[in-house]
Design a protein around this motif. Structure first.
Motif, mmCIF file in Angstrom:
data_model
loop_
_atom_site.group_PDB
_atom_site.id
_atom_site.type_symbol
_atom_site.label_atom_id
_atom_site.label_comp_id
_atom_site.label_asym_id
_atom_site.label_seq_id
_atom_site.Cartn_x
_atom_site.Cartn_y
_atom_site.Cartn_z
ATOM 1 N N THR A 209 41.576 45.347 38.127
ATOM 2 C CA THR A 209 40.896 46.608 37.835
ATOM 3 C C THR A 209 41.802 47.810 38.101
ATOM 4 O O THR A 209 41.517 48.913 37.622
ATOM 5 N N ALA A 210 42.883 47.609 38.836
ATOM 6 C CA ALA A 210 43.831 48.690 39.107
ATOM 7 C C ALA A 210 45.019 48.656 38.161
ATOM 8 O O ALA A 210 45.943 49.457 38.300
ATOM 9 N N GLY A 211 45.014 47.740 37.198
ATOM 10 C CA GLY A 211 46.120 47.631 36.256
ATOM 11 C C GLY A 211 46.178 48.829 35.316
ATOM 12 O O GLY A 211 45.244 49.631 35.212
ATOM 13 N N HIS A 212 47.283 48.937 34.587
ATOM 14 C CA HIS A 212 47.511 50.090 33.718
ATOM 15 C C HIS A 212 46.711 49.983 32.428
ATOM 16 O O HIS A 212 46.535 48.889 31.877
ATOM 17 N N PHE A 213 46.243 51.138 31.931
ATOM 18 C CA PHE A 213 45.409 51.151 30.731
ATOM 19 C C PHE A 213 46.137 50.614 29.504
ATOM 20 O O PHE A 213 45.513 50.229 28.512
ATOM 21 N N ARG A 238 43.639 47.187 47.470
ATOM 22 C CA ARG A 238 43.760 47.511 46.047
ATOM 23 C C ARG A 238 44.790 46.634 45.356
ATOM 24 O O ARG A 238 45.466 47.051 44.422
ATOM 25 N N ARG A 239 44.869 45.375 45.781
ATOM 26 C CA ARG A 239 45.751 44.384 45.164
ATOM 27 C C ARG A 239 44.887 43.305 44.508
ATOM 28 O O ARG A 239 43.791 43.000 44.986
ATOM 29 N N VAL A 263 48.588 39.664 33.685
ATOM 30 C CA VAL A 263 49.423 40.843 33.946
ATOM 31 C C VAL A 263 49.237 41.253 35.403
ATOM 32 O O VAL A 263 48.165 41.727 35.796
ATOM 33 N N ALA A 264 50.268 41.044 36.187
ATOM 34 C CA ALA A 264 50.273 41.516 37.571
ATOM 35 C C ALA A 264 50.972 42.872 37.612
ATOM 36 O O ALA A 264 51.816 43.171 36.761
ATOM 37 N N THR A 265 50.628 43.682 38.596
ATOM 38 C CA THR A 265 51.183 45.039 38.677
ATOM 39 C C THR A 265 52.001 45.191 39.956
ATOM 40 O O THR A 265 51.516 44.905 41.048
ATOM 41 N N ALA A 266 53.233 45.631 39.783
ATOM 42 C CA ALA A 266 54.095 45.930 40.929
ATOM 43 C C ALA A 266 54.237 47.449 41.020
ATOM 44 O O ALA A 266 55.225 48.031 40.577
ATOM 45 N N GLY A 267 53.188 48.050 41.559
ATOM 46 C CA GLY A 267 53.132 49.499 41.667
ATOM 47 C C GLY A 267 52.031 50.054 40.798
ATOM 48 O O GLY A 267 52.270 50.563 39.706
ATOM 49 N N THR A 268 50.782 49.965 41.272
ATOM 50 C CA THR A 268 49.673 50.516 40.490
ATOM 51 C C THR A 268 49.791 52.034 40.445
ATOM 52 O O THR A 268 50.247 52.674 41.391
ATOM 53 N N THR A 269 49.365 52.605 39.325
ATOM 54 C CA THR A 269 49.550 54.038 39.109
ATOM 55 C C THR A 269 48.834 54.866 40.173
ATOM 56 O O THR A 269 49.369 55.855 40.678
ATOM 57 N N ASP A 270 47.608 54.489 40.504
ATOM 58 C CA ASP A 270 46.851 55.267 41.487
ATOM 59 C C ASP A 270 47.277 54.978 42.921
ATOM 60 O O ASP A 270 47.497 55.904 43.706
ATOM 61 N N PHE A 271 47.376 53.707 43.257
ATOM 62 C CA PHE A 271 47.489 53.345 44.672
ATOM 63 C C PHE A 271 48.892 52.925 45.099
ATOM 64 O O PHE A 271 49.136 52.756 46.289
ATOM 65 N N GLY A 272 49.799 52.751 44.135
ATOM 66 C CA GLY A 272 51.150 52.332 44.497
ATOM 67 C C GLY A 272 51.184 50.984 45.180
ATOM 68 O O GLY A 272 52.083 50.706 45.983
#
Length: 517
Positions: A209-213, A238-239, A263-272
């Motif tokens: 849910t914290a991934g990029h749009f 938030r991981r 898709v995993a995120t290494a540095g979410t836009t909002d929470f880093g």
């Protein structure tokens, strides 16, 4: 119609008529090029030196008439006059990311070696699609792709990649490759093959849910259904929750859907924050699912002298997005998609007789268009090349470490300040928080924070970002400037508290004085 070599009408400034050819950058106009570029550089340097705030707070309604009022069919015919005009419609009111109180988005101040690269690549104007348009530029880009792949931990002999316009394009291409690989596995070599629309309707992408749009945007552009992207919850940090990832994968299997990528995120836009890459990789490997890591923000950790371990597990991905124009302090645009197995890039290849015929590949002519979604493409790799050759990777990583340290200090400052509520501590350089005026409703809290952000921007004194956390409006500091100090942040927080507090008090007074209906 003007013929080659003819003159244009005398410009409104009254200077002498000029041949159109005099404006071309050629051997004969090199001195004119030097003078014009020097004038431009001096203007920018003076403006950057002189700004005392990140913006002027100008509104679209104020600026639009100035731009619309310029008659583009009546050239000024003079560099100085054009630069004067540019100051009025752009330079004066531009948002300056180099200012220490620009704290809004993932925009970084840029390093001087990269600006040198920008000047060189713009003047030479190589196009990085084919060898006969770029020559050494092709090899420089390929060397930087190999270098990045090595930093990620991919096998240098098998990995490959290509520079892109940004993280959104990199994510799109990664998911295109994943889609085609999934399609090939489903269809196989049998004769009783399902139709392509039928296969696409069954494909799914999983992210947090914290991934990029851009993941949802890519799914739409790739012709997948609106429900193709499945989001899993994040934990308190938030991981991505790996238990929910495993459950979602299992549910897709039971329902007859094929997960084409996680898709995993290494540095979410909002929470880093950085998803648990090692565990996610284990889950994806066990079920044979493509793992893409969106490290557009967190890629700076690849050169961090102290925090490289935060990306442990990234080497097990099938593809990785990196945005050098975020945490490598490069000018926009400078991004890349890196893949573990170079063979998957064939899905982006199309041979054209006039550009890159198949015989070129057979002769081992290195054409980057064979890997790219773009054809004509700037030599953006040169900026990173000169940065590494002049500064070195460790120096870039040290700058990124500085802003991460600053974010940690800012988080502590907010956590100790009773005026504010701060959200999860970032692993990178963002801080999400909100002002909490006492004794007011949630609606007033939301509106007060929205007002504070707008008032701050209108003043030009500072810029912060906004977002929503669990449905509530919050503010966000995105720290990418090593020149920003904790005193700068404390000053901005005081301004926010002043604006938000005034709004909350005004609302409370208005509600008390309003008649009861």
């Amino acid at each position: 119609m003007s013929l080659p070599g003819s003159t244009i009408a005398a410009p409104v400034t009254g200077s002498r008529p000029t041949s159109p050819r005099a404006h071309l950058f050629t051997a004969g106009t090199a001195e004119d090029y030097r003078r014009a570029v020097t004038q431009g550089i001096e203007r920018v340097a003076a403006r950057v030196t002189g700004v005392d705030r990140p913006g002027t707070g100008i509104t679209p309604d104020e600026l639009a008439p100035r731009v619309a009022g310029i008659d583009l069919d009546r050239p000024l015919g003079d560099t100085t006059a054009a630069l004067d005009e540019l100051h009025d419609v752009y330079l004066r009111d531009a948002v300056y990311f180099h200012h220490p109180r620009y704290l809004a988005h993932l925009n970084c101040p840029v390093v001087i070696p990269a600006l040198l690269g920008e000047a060189v690549l713009s003047a030479v104007n190589s196009s990085l699609d084919t060898w006969d348009q770029s020559a050494g530029g092709t090899l420089i880009e390929r060397r930087l792709v190999d270098w990045t792949a090595e930093r990620i931990g991919f096998g240098p002999a098998a990995a490959d990649g290509v520079f892109t316009s940004g993280g959104t394009q990199s994510n799109l291409q990664a998911l295109l490759l994943a889609r085609e690989e999934a399609y090939a596995r489903i269809v196989g070599g049998g004769t009783d093959r399902p139709s392509r629309p039928e296969v696409l309707s069954r494909l799914r992408i999983i992210t947090s849910t914290a991934g990029h749009f851009s993941v949802q945007k890519a799914a739409k552009l790739l012709g997948l259904g609106a429900d193709a992207v499945l989001t899993v919850a994040t934990d308190a940090g938030r991981r991505m929750r790996t238990d929910e990832l495993a459950e979602t994968l299992d549910r897709c299997r039971r329902e007859g859907h094929t997960v084409m990528a996680v898709v995993a995120t290494a540095g979410t836009t909002d929470f880093g924050t950085i998803d648990p890459l090692e565990r996610i990789a284990e889950i994806c490997t066990a079920v044979g699912v493509w793992l893409h890591v969106d490290a557009a923000y967190g890629c700076g950790l690849l050169v961090s002298p102290t925090r490289r371990h935060l990306l442990t597990g990234i080497e097990r991905a099938d593809s990785v997005t990196v945005d050098y124009h975020k945490s490598f302090f490069q000018p926009v645009s400078s991004s890349a998609l890196i893949v573990r197995d170079r063979r998957v890039l064939r899905h982006a290849t199309w041979h054209a007789d006039y550009l890159n015929p198949a015989r070129m590949a057979e002769r081992r002519i290195p054409n980057q268009v064979d890997k790219s979604l773009q054809t004509t493409r700037r030599f953006d790799a040169l900026k990173l090349w000169l940065t590494l050759r002049i500064m070195g990777a460790d120096a870039v990583g040290a700058l990124f470490d500085e802003v991460i340290d600053l974010a940690a200090a800012a988080w502590r400052l907010l956590a100790d300040d009773p005026r504010f509520e701060v959200v999860t501590r970032s692993q990178l350089s963002t801080v999400v928080f909100r002002y909490l005026p006492p004794g007011v409703s949630r609606d007033v809290v939301d509106d007060a924070n929205l007002y504070a952000r707008e008032a701050l921007a209108a003043s030009g004194a500072a810029l912060v970002a906004g977002t929503k956390v669990d449905g509530a409006h919050h503010l966000k500091l995105t720290l990418l400037n090593p020149e920003t100090t904790l005193d700068d942040i404390a000053h901005v927080l005081d301004l926010i508290a002043e604006h938000a507090g005034w709004y909350a008090r005004t609302r409370a007074t208005a509600e008390l004085s309003s008649p009861v209906g």
